[in-house]
Structure formats: structure tokens, C-alpha cells
Design a protein around this motif. Structure first.
Motif, PDB file in Angstrom:
ATOM      1  N   THR A   2       0.823  -1.193   0.000  1.00  0.00           N
ATOM      2  CA  THR A   2       0.000   0.000   0.000  1.00  0.00           C
ATOM      3  C   THR A   2       0.866   1.255   0.000  1.00  0.00           C
ATOM      4  O   THR A   2       1.885   1.334   0.685  1.00  0.00           O
ATOM      5  CB  THR A   2      -0.906   0.026   1.247  1.00  0.00           C
ATOM      6  N   THR A   3       0.434   2.242  -0.778  1.00  0.00           N
ATOM      7  CA  THR A   3       1.016   3.573  -0.719  1.00  0.00           C
ATOM      8  C   THR A   3      -0.098   4.538  -0.353  1.00  0.00           C
ATOM      9  O   THR A   3      -1.072   4.671  -1.094  1.00  0.00           O
ATOM     10  CB  THR A   3       1.658   3.983  -2.058  1.00  0.00           C
ATOM     11  N   ALA A   4       0.025   5.175   0.797  1.00  0.00           N
ATOM     12  CA  ALA A   4      -1.057   5.991   1.349  1.00  0.00           C
ATOM     13  C   ALA A   4      -0.662   7.449   1.462  1.00  0.00           C
ATOM     14  O   ALA A   4       0.522   7.774   1.649  1.00  0.00           O
ATOM     15  CB  ALA A   4      -1.442   5.460   2.734  1.00  0.00           C
ATOM     16  N   LEU A   5      -1.654   8.305   1.364  1.00  0.00           N
ATOM     17  CA  LEU A   5      -1.482   9.717   1.714  1.00  0.00           C
ATOM     18  C   LEU A   5      -2.484  10.037   2.806  1.00  0.00           C
ATOM     19  O   LEU A   5      -3.677   9.748   2.657  1.00  0.00           O
ATOM     20  CB  LEU A   5      -1.692  10.632   0.512  1.00  0.00           C
ATOM     21  N   HIS A  16      -1.895   9.136  14.039  1.00  0.00           N
ATOM     22  CA  HIS A  16      -2.058   7.701  14.327  1.00  0.00           C
ATOM     23  C   HIS A  16      -2.307   6.898  13.050  1.00  0.00           C
ATOM     24  O   HIS A  16      -1.805   5.766  12.933  1.00  0.00           O
ATOM     25  CB  HIS A  16      -3.193   7.508  15.326  1.00  0.00           C
ATOM     26  N   PHE A  17      -3.059   7.453  12.099  1.00  0.00           N
ATOM     27  CA  PHE A  17      -3.247   6.762  10.819  1.00  0.00           C
ATOM     28  C   PHE A  17      -1.900   6.533  10.141  1.00  0.00           C
ATOM     29  O   PHE A  17      -1.594   5.420   9.685  1.00  0.00           O
ATOM     30  CB  PHE A  17      -4.153   7.579   9.887  1.00  0.00           C
ATOM     31  N   ALA A  18      -1.108   7.590  10.050  1.00  0.00           N
ATOM     32  CA  ALA A  18       0.175   7.473   9.365  1.00  0.00           C
ATOM     33  C   ALA A  18       1.100   6.496  10.086  1.00  0.00           C
ATOM     34  O   ALA A  18       1.764   5.660   9.453  1.00  0.00           O
ATOM     35  CB  ALA A  18       0.825   8.849   9.247  1.00  0.00           C
ATOM     36  N   ALA A  19       1.149   6.579  11.409  1.00  0.00           N
ATOM     37  CA  ALA A  19       2.023   5.690  12.175  1.00  0.00           C
ATOM     38  C   ALA A  19       1.614   4.233  12.026  1.00  0.00           C
ATOM     39  O   ALA A  19       2.468   3.347  11.863  1.00  0.00           O
ATOM     40  CB  ALA A  19       2.012   6.100  13.647  1.00  0.00           C
ATOM     41  N   VAL A  28       4.098   5.868   3.140  1.00  0.00           N
ATOM     42  CA  VAL A  28       3.159   6.882   3.624  1.00  0.00           C
ATOM     43  C   VAL A  28       3.643   8.287   3.292  1.00  0.00           C
ATOM     44  O   VAL A  28       4.764   8.673   3.641  1.00  0.00           O
ATOM     45  CB  VAL A  28       2.950   6.770   5.149  1.00  0.00           C
ATOM     46  N   TYR A  29       2.775   9.033   2.598  1.00  0.00           N
ATOM     47  CA  TYR A  29       2.931  10.475   2.473  1.00  0.00           C
ATOM     48  C   TYR A  29       2.154  11.095   3.631  1.00  0.00           C
ATOM     49  O   TYR A  29       0.925  10.967   3.711  1.00  0.00           O
ATOM     50  CB  TYR A  29       2.352  10.986   1.156  1.00  0.00           C
ATOM     51  N   ALA A  30       2.860  11.751   4.523  1.00  0.00           N
ATOM     52  CA  ALA A  30       2.241  12.391   5.676  1.00  0.00           C
ATOM     53  C   ALA A  30       2.133  13.884   5.383  1.00  0.00           C
ATOM     54  O   ALA A  30       3.144  14.581   5.257  1.00  0.00           O
ATOM     55  CB  ALA A  30       3.068  12.161   6.933  1.00  0.00           C
ATOM     56  N   ALA A  31       0.898  14.373   5.265  1.00  0.00           N
ATOM     57  CA  ALA A  31       0.675  15.736   4.801  1.00  0.00           C
ATOM     58  C   ALA A  31       0.111  16.615   5.901  1.00  0.00           C
ATOM     59  O   ALA A  31      -0.712  16.186   6.714  1.00  0.00           O
ATOM     60  CB  ALA A  31      -0.288  15.726   3.607  1.00  0.00           C
ATOM     61  N   LEU A  40       7.267  11.706  12.181  1.00  0.00           N
ATOM     62  CA  LEU A  40       6.952  10.340  11.780  1.00  0.00           C
ATOM     63  C   LEU A  40       8.131   9.770  10.996  1.00  0.00           C
ATOM     64  O   LEU A  40       8.171   9.856   9.761  1.00  0.00           O
ATOM     65  CB  LEU A  40       5.680  10.308  10.911  1.00  0.00           C
ATOM     66  N   PRO A  41       9.119   9.209  11.685  1.00  0.00           N
ATOM     67  CA  PRO A  41      10.258   8.617  10.991  1.00  0.00           C
ATOM     68  C   PRO A  41       9.802   7.589   9.952  1.00  0.00           C
ATOM     69  O   PRO A  41       8.985   6.721  10.233  1.00  0.00           O
ATOM     70  CB  PRO A  41      11.051   7.956  12.118  1.00  0.00           C
ATOM     71  N   GLY A  42      10.329   7.734   8.751  1.00  0.00           N
ATOM     72  CA  GLY A  42       9.982   6.812   7.681  1.00  0.00           C
ATOM     73  C   GLY A  42       8.924   7.333   6.743  1.00  0.00           C
ATOM     74  O   GLY A  42       8.746   6.788   5.639  1.00  0.00           O
ATOM     75  N   ALA A  43       8.197   8.371   7.150  1.00  0.00           N
ATOM     76  CA  ALA A  43       7.158   8.940   6.292  1.00  0.00           C
ATOM     77  C   ALA A  43       7.761   9.963   5.337  1.00  0.00           C
ATOM     78  O   ALA A  43       8.802  10.576   5.616  1.00  0.00           O
ATOM     79  CB  ALA A  43       6.072   9.595   7.135  1.00  0.00           C
ATOM     80  N   ARG A  44       7.090  10.151   4.216  1.00  0.00           N
ATOM     81  CA  ARG A  44       7.452  11.201   3.268  1.00  0.00           C
ATOM     82  C   ARG A  44       6.580  12.413   3.591  1.00  0.00           C
ATOM     83  O   ARG A  44       5.369  12.390   3.346  1.00  0.00           O
ATOM     84  CB  ARG A  44       7.197  10.739   1.834  1.00  0.00           C
ATOM     85  N   THR A  45       7.145  13.437   4.158  1.00  0.00           N
ATOM     86  CA  THR A  45       6.354  14.591   4.574  1.00  0.00           C
ATOM     87  C   THR A  45       6.024  15.468   3.375  1.00  0.00           C
ATOM     88  O   THR A  45       6.797  15.575   2.414  1.00  0.00           O
ATOM     89  CB  THR A  45       7.082  15.411   5.644  1.00  0.00           C
ATOM     90  N   LEU A  46       4.872  16.101   3.470  1.00  0.00           N
ATOM     91  CA  LEU A  46       4.333  16.843   2.340  1.00  0.00           C
ATOM     92  C   LEU A  46       3.591  18.066   2.854  1.00  0.00           C
ATOM     93  O   LEU A  46       2.743  17.953   3.747  1.00  0.00           O
ATOM     94  CB  LEU A  46       3.373  15.931   1.558  1.00  0.00           C
ATOM     95  N   ALA A  47       3.900  19.248   2.317  1.00  0.00           N
ATOM     96  CA  ALA A  47       3.176  20.467   2.668  1.00  0.00           C
ATOM     97  C   ALA A  47       1.852  20.488   1.920  1.00  0.00           C
ATOM     98  O   ALA A  47       1.830  20.412   0.688  1.00  0.00           O
ATOM     99  CB  ALA A  47       4.004  21.698   2.318  1.00  0.00           C
TER     100      ALA A  47
END
Length: 227
Positions: A2-5, A16-19, A28-31, A40-47
Motif C-alpha cells: 500500500t502507498t497511502a497519503l 495515528h493513521f500514518a504511524a 506513507v505520504y504524511a501531509a 513520523l520517521p519513515g514517512a514522506r512529509t508533504l506540505a
């Protein structure tokens, strides 16, 4: 895989969803509006500001591999409908229009990736109104029926649309509200498990189930507690 945003991933249910998705092996794209606030270590952060059409379009272009969109971003201003209209509009802009904007931008992405899934975080307040939550209740009612309509419109591309309903979770948004609160980590596990099973509506807790059941009854009995 899965690839999630996840929108609103800097705190509360979004965090909690992203984690949990990361723990389950997802990309995970964490926006969030302020990506520096995301821990969130490991997440791809997004503005991402879901009320900004250009930001939404840029996110859809950047995250072209997404097959799970979690529309979690939301606000609660406490605005009554007969109070400050700026507060009412702000809630509709984020909770309804922002969510719809995300779906419109990511629907082609999901179609290209096999259909995928959209999770829209609504509320038990989709089904009732309470003092101090007039604008929020209206925005979440719109969010709920938006999910129903989108489910029909996206069926041809095999996109699952799941609407989530809960009472109070133990997050910053509910900090000042008295009453029993559900562990947000448990909320997220319940939602992701149900979504994986193909559920199109997740009623997280007993309070939300009671509210939904009350819609078939005389509304005077339900609203007597507030009047």
C-alpha cells in the motif's frame, strides 16, 4: 504494498493513521500545512493545505503512486450557525470542500493504480447536532453524504469509498470536552481493519451506533437531552 497519503498527519487521528500504516509496511505520504510539525520517521512529509487548490493539485502530481487516500484533515471552530459566518465557512471549507477537492484531484491517480481506496473521516455528528457544534455537525453531515455520492460516482473505476464515524477520541480536538474518549490508536486499527475487509462505513463506537440507530426513531426523544 500500500502507498497511502494521510492529510492532517501532524497530530491527532492523522498522526495515528500514518504511524499505523507505516507499522503495517505501507509507504506513507504524511501531509500537513506545516510539514516541519510532522514527527513520523519513515514517512514522506508533504506540505498541504486542503483548502488551496494549487497545493492539492501539486500533491496529486507528486504522490502519483497513491492507492489509499485518508482524508483526515478537519477543523472544529465551535461556531453556531447563527454566529460568526467566518467560522461556519471555515468548517465547510476544510471538512467538506477540502475533502472533495482531495478526492477530485486523486481520483485519476487511484484509477491509474487499480482503483484503490478513499477513507473519509466523518463523525457521529454526521447524524445529529449538539449545542456548540452546529457548523461542525453540518459539515460532517455533508461529508458523510458526499462519501455516499462519491461511492456511486467512482464505482466504475473500482475505487472503494469508506466513511468513518466516531464519537470522542482522545486527541487535541476533544481535549476540552468531557466524556468517555476512545484511544485514537484503537480507532485507527478498527478503521484500517474494516477498510481492508471492504467495509464502506465504519461505526467505531457504541455512541455512534446508538446515534445512527436513533435516526429511525422519533427525533423528539433524542433531542430531549439538549432542550
Amino acid at each position: 504494498m500500500t502507498t497511502a497519503l494521510v492529510t492532517g498527519a501532524n497530530r491527532g487521528l492523522g498522526h495515528h493513521f500514518a504511524a499505523e500504516l507505516l507499522a503495517r509496511g505501507a509507504t506513507v505520504y504524511a501531509a500537513a500545512r506545516e510539514p516541519a510539525s510532522i514527527d513520523l520517521p519513515g514517512a514522506r512529509t508533504l506540505a498541504l493545505d486542503v483548502t488551496d487548490p494549487e497545493a492539492v493539485a501539486a500533491a496529486a502530481e507528486l504522490a502519483g503512486d497513491v492507492d489509499l487516500l485518508v482524508n483526515n484533515a478537519g477543523i472544529s471552530t465551535g461556531s453556531p450557525l447563527l454566529g460568526d459566518l467566518d467560522g461556519v465557512r471555515a468548517e465547510m471549507d476544510v471538512n467538506f470542500w477540502g475533502t472533495l477537492s482531495m478526492v477530485r484531484a486523486f481520483a485519476p491517480v487511484l484509477a491509474a493504480n487499480g482503483g484503490g481506496t478513499i477513507v473519509n473521516v466523518a463523525s457521529a455528528l454526521s447524524w445529529f447536532a449538539a449545542p456548540g457544534a452546529g457548523a461542525y455537525a453540518v459539515s460532517k453531515a455533508a461529508n458523510w453524504n458526499m462519501s455516499n455520492a462519491l461511492r456511486l460516482e467512482l464505482a466504475a473505476q473500482r475505487t472503494q469509498v469508506t466513511s468513518v464515524h466516531l464519537g470522542l477520541a482522545d486527541t487535541d480536538m476533544a481535549r476540552a470536552i468531557d466524556g468517555p474518549k476512545t484511544d485514537p490508536a484503537q480507532v485507527v486499527r478498527t478503521v484500517l481493519d474494516a477498510t481492508a475487509q471492504g467495509e464502506i462505513e465504519v461505526v467505531v463506537d457504541a455512541w455512534s451506533a446508538m446515534v445512527k440507530a436513533s435516526l429511525a426513531e422519533d427525533p423528539r426523544a433524542f433531542y430531549a437531552r439538549f432542550l
